[in-house]
Design an enzyme around this catalytic site. Structure first.
Site, mmCIF file in Angstrom:
data_model
loop_
_atom_site.group_PDB
_atom_site.id
_atom_site.type_symbol
_atom_site.label_atom_id
_atom_site.label_comp_id
_atom_site.label_asym_id
_atom_site.label_seq_id
_atom_site.Cartn_x
_atom_site.Cartn_y
_atom_site.Cartn_z
ATOM 1 N N HIS A 65 1.705 -1.409 14.709
ATOM 2 C CA HIS A 65 0.439 -0.343 14.688
ATOM 3 C C HIS A 65 -0.476 -0.885 15.556
ATOM 4 O O HIS A 65 -1.088 -1.848 15.394
ATOM 5 C CB HIS A 65 0.151 -0.243 13.258
ATOM 6 C CG HIS A 65 1.415 0.544 12.199
ATOM 7 N ND1 HIS A 65 1.750 1.604 12.290
ATOM 8 C CD2 HIS A 65 1.753 0.032 11.126
ATOM 9 C CE1 HIS A 65 2.517 1.829 11.368
ATOM 10 N NE2 HIS A 65 2.554 0.939 10.839
ATOM 11 N N HIS A 121 0.708 -1.163 0.010
ATOM 12 C CA HIS A 121 -0.070 0.024 0.037
ATOM 13 C C HIS A 121 0.897 1.291 -0.063
ATOM 14 O O HIS A 121 2.075 1.091 0.163
ATOM 15 C CB HIS A 121 -0.953 -0.143 1.256
ATOM 16 C CG HIS A 121 -0.219 0.259 2.551
ATOM 17 N ND1 HIS A 121 0.210 -0.977 3.408
ATOM 18 C CD2 HIS A 121 0.565 1.247 3.265
ATOM 19 C CE1 HIS A 121 0.982 -0.540 4.227
ATOM 20 N NE2 HIS A 121 1.089 0.647 4.270
ATOM 21 N N HIS A 126 4.792 7.101 2.540
ATOM 22 C CA HIS A 126 5.491 6.107 2.367
ATOM 23 C C HIS A 126 4.870 5.118 1.417
ATOM 24 O O HIS A 126 3.775 4.958 1.149
ATOM 25 C CB HIS A 126 5.941 5.403 3.468
ATOM 26 C CG HIS A 126 4.682 4.679 4.133
ATOM 27 N ND1 HIS A 126 3.921 5.178 5.345
ATOM 28 C CD2 HIS A 126 4.156 3.351 3.896
ATOM 29 C CE1 HIS A 126 3.090 4.512 5.808
ATOM 30 N NE2 HIS A 126 2.947 3.397 5.062
ATOM 31 N N TYR A 141 9.777 1.494 9.670
ATOM 32 C CA TYR A 141 9.974 2.598 8.519
ATOM 33 C C TYR A 141 11.460 2.876 8.214
ATOM 34 O O TYR A 141 12.044 2.929 9.311
ATOM 35 C CB TYR A 141 9.401 3.813 9.152
ATOM 36 C CG TYR A 141 7.658 3.580 9.118
ATOM 37 C CD1 TYR A 141 6.810 3.766 7.873
ATOM 38 C CD2 TYR A 141 6.889 3.750 10.091
ATOM 39 C CE1 TYR A 141 5.674 3.576 7.721
ATOM 40 C CE2 TYR A 141 5.394 3.343 10.001
ATOM 41 C CZ TYR A 141 5.159 3.466 8.832
ATOM 42 O OH TYR A 141 3.612 3.330 8.941
ATOM 43 N N HIS A 182 -5.522 -2.227 4.460
ATOM 44 C CA HIS A 182 -5.589 -0.813 3.408
ATOM 45 C C HIS A 182 -4.650 -1.115 2.189
ATOM 46 O O HIS A 182 -3.992 -1.793 2.224
ATOM 47 C CB HIS A 182 -4.972 0.269 4.395
ATOM 48 C CG HIS A 182 -3.683 0.191 4.542
ATOM 49 N ND1 HIS A 182 -3.078 -1.230 5.233
ATOM 50 C CD2 HIS A 182 -2.543 0.927 5.066
ATOM 51 C CE1 HIS A 182 -1.926 -0.841 5.696
ATOM 52 N NE2 HIS A 182 -1.430 0.362 5.625
ATOM 53 N N GLU A 240 8.465 0.958 3.962
ATOM 54 C CA GLU A 240 7.888 0.382 5.040
ATOM 55 C C GLU A 240 7.831 -1.189 4.768
ATOM 56 O O GLU A 240 7.864 -1.234 3.672
ATOM 57 C CB GLU A 240 6.375 0.817 5.680
ATOM 58 C CG GLU A 240 5.947 0.090 6.832
ATOM 59 C CD GLU A 240 4.251 0.177 7.057
ATOM 60 O OE1 GLU A 240 3.778 0.561 6.180
ATOM 61 O OE2 GLU A 240 4.065 -0.009 8.319
#
Lengths: 117, 314
Positions: free
Chosen positions: B252, B150, B220, B261, B206, B271
């Site tokens: 997260h 993503h 990112h 990251y 996502h 990431e």
């Protein structure tokens, strides 16, 4: 290149805050500062892309060399005036510098996530 | 008719040799092509289309465009109409304009980012093949990223002037392209400002996400790894290669993903993201984070925001 040149470390001074640290010629100023636990120059991407470590070098063009910096953040005119990104600057001599402005770009700021007054 | 997945991201890099070493030898993507203009095309070992990342030489770091794949060629005509009727200008690109792709659409998101839609891209296959495949290839390099997972984009938000391009993007992508909101953060005195949004077109948490900033930018591109052990090994490999890491291995709250990251040599953030989080089927209720808990939503263990993470982008 002579051996003493390769191993040379230079005195880097952030004039406004009177912070001094030693930095080797193969190390960029931001990494030199961070690796010694010093503070003063904002630290971001370390690749010349994000622009957060913008500084003005006061010690003249002969005291450093640079690698490529994103033109989004450093124009050719600025580069000529010694306004550069600390993560793309390698010392060739002692350097005096100042940090340019403060961090202005905030996605989510501090404790208050978004500032409403 | 549907948008089925993220197709690729085109990143601008300041030093192609350094970028190639990073994406090929450290991230472990496979170089599949290089054109006369110096663009480099790469894919993860578990991807079948020819590329998911295009690196383009430039004087400015950041993202050129992001592309999503639609199910059928005819969907492009329907989406062109839908997008135009929504009030966004659409450019029709001939086949080959996006290298090794059929015809495509190009338009600007309300935040100003350029998005493309395509239906066909040359298929070169997974490294492990399609018949009796091994679970992973032996010759993978570096951290061995499986696929582009993503991207997170920084979108202008200025509530005092009624500007919220995060909410505008969510409306547009939901209404026109079938993206589904999975998670959001609501801020402000009345908790009614959608400041962070995560959307999917698949069943993962996502496929695109938006965070606020004063200007549009690229936060990112994220690459998938299997699990926590792979994340730890990835951090070891990054340290061995002196890659500038921004956030050390953690989890997260939003998406539940396990993460590191770090930056490519031009300062574009990457990431490595592990764990599929949860199954985001279309009937899943939207998850909401309150303003006070946004730091824990982002970094679950520390519950603290890191200034470089929130302020630094290209």
């Amino acid at each position: 290149m002579r051996e003493e040149d390769i191993n040379s470390k230079y005195n880097i001074t952030i004039v406004d805050t009177d912070v001094t640290f030693k930095c080797a010629r193969e190390t960029h100023l931001l990494e030199g500062m961070r690796s010694l636990g010093q503070k003063g120059i904002p630290s971001g991407c370390h690749g010349g892309g994000c622009g957060i470590c913008k500084i003005k070098i006061l010690s003249g063009r002969k005291s450093y060399i640079t690698k490529t910096m994103s033109r989004t953040h450093i124009s050719e005119e600025e580069e000529k005036k010694g306004i550069v990104l600390a993560c793309r600057v390698f010392p060739k001599g002692d350097i005096q510098l100042n940090v340019v402005g403060k961090i202005k770009r905030k996605i989510l700021s501090g404790q208050k996530i978004w500032n409403y007054s | 008719m549907s948008v089925i997945k993220i197709g690729h991201v085109n990143l601008r890099v300041l030093d192609m040799a350094a970028a190639r070493n990073h994406y090929e030898n450290i991230l472990g993507l496979i170089v599949t092509d290089e054109d006369s203009e110096g663009n480099l095309y790469l894919k993860g070992w578990d991807e079948w289309e020819k590329y998911s990342v295009i690196l383009s030489p430039s004087e400015q770091a950041g993202m050129d465009h992001i592309a999503y794949k639609v199910e059928n060629d005819s969907d492009l005509d329907s989406y062109a109409n839908t997008i135009q009727n929504y009030g966004i200008e659409v450019e029709n690109l001939d086949a080959g304009t996006l290298v090794d792709c059929g015809r495509a659409l190009r338009f600007k998101l309300p935040s100003g980012h350029i998005m493309c839609l395509y239906a066909d891209k040359t298929v070169v296959g997974k490294s492990v093949g399609n018949v009796n495949p091994a679970p992973w290839p032996l010759d993978v390099k570096g951290v061995g990223a499986h696929w582009l997972d993503h991207c997170l984009l920084v979108c202008p938000l200025d509530p005092e002037n009624q500007v919220n391009t995060i909410a505008d993007n969510v409306n547009f992508l939901s209404q026109c392209l079938g993206f589904r909101l999975t998670e959001q953060a609501l801020v402000g005195p009345d908790a009614d400002i959608q400041a962070v949004a995560f959307l999917t077109v698949t069943n993962t948490p996502h496929d695109i996400a938006f965070v606020p900033g004063p200007t549009a930018g690229f936060h990112h591109a994220s690459f998938f790894l299997s699990g926590w052990g792979d994340i730890l090994k990835a951090a070891d490999i990054m340290a061995m290669n002196k890659v500038k890491m921004d956030v050390m291995p953690t989890r997260h709250g939003i998406t539940r993903g396990e993460t590191i990251y770090f930056f490519d040599p031009s300062g574009n953030r990457n990431e490595t993201f592990a764990g599929l989080g949860y199954l985001a089927t279309p009937d899943m209720p939207v998850i909401t984070w309150t303003e006070e808990e946004i730091p824990r939503g982002i970094f679950y263990h520390s519950g603290e925001l890191n200034t470089a993470f929130t302020e630094v982008y290209t």
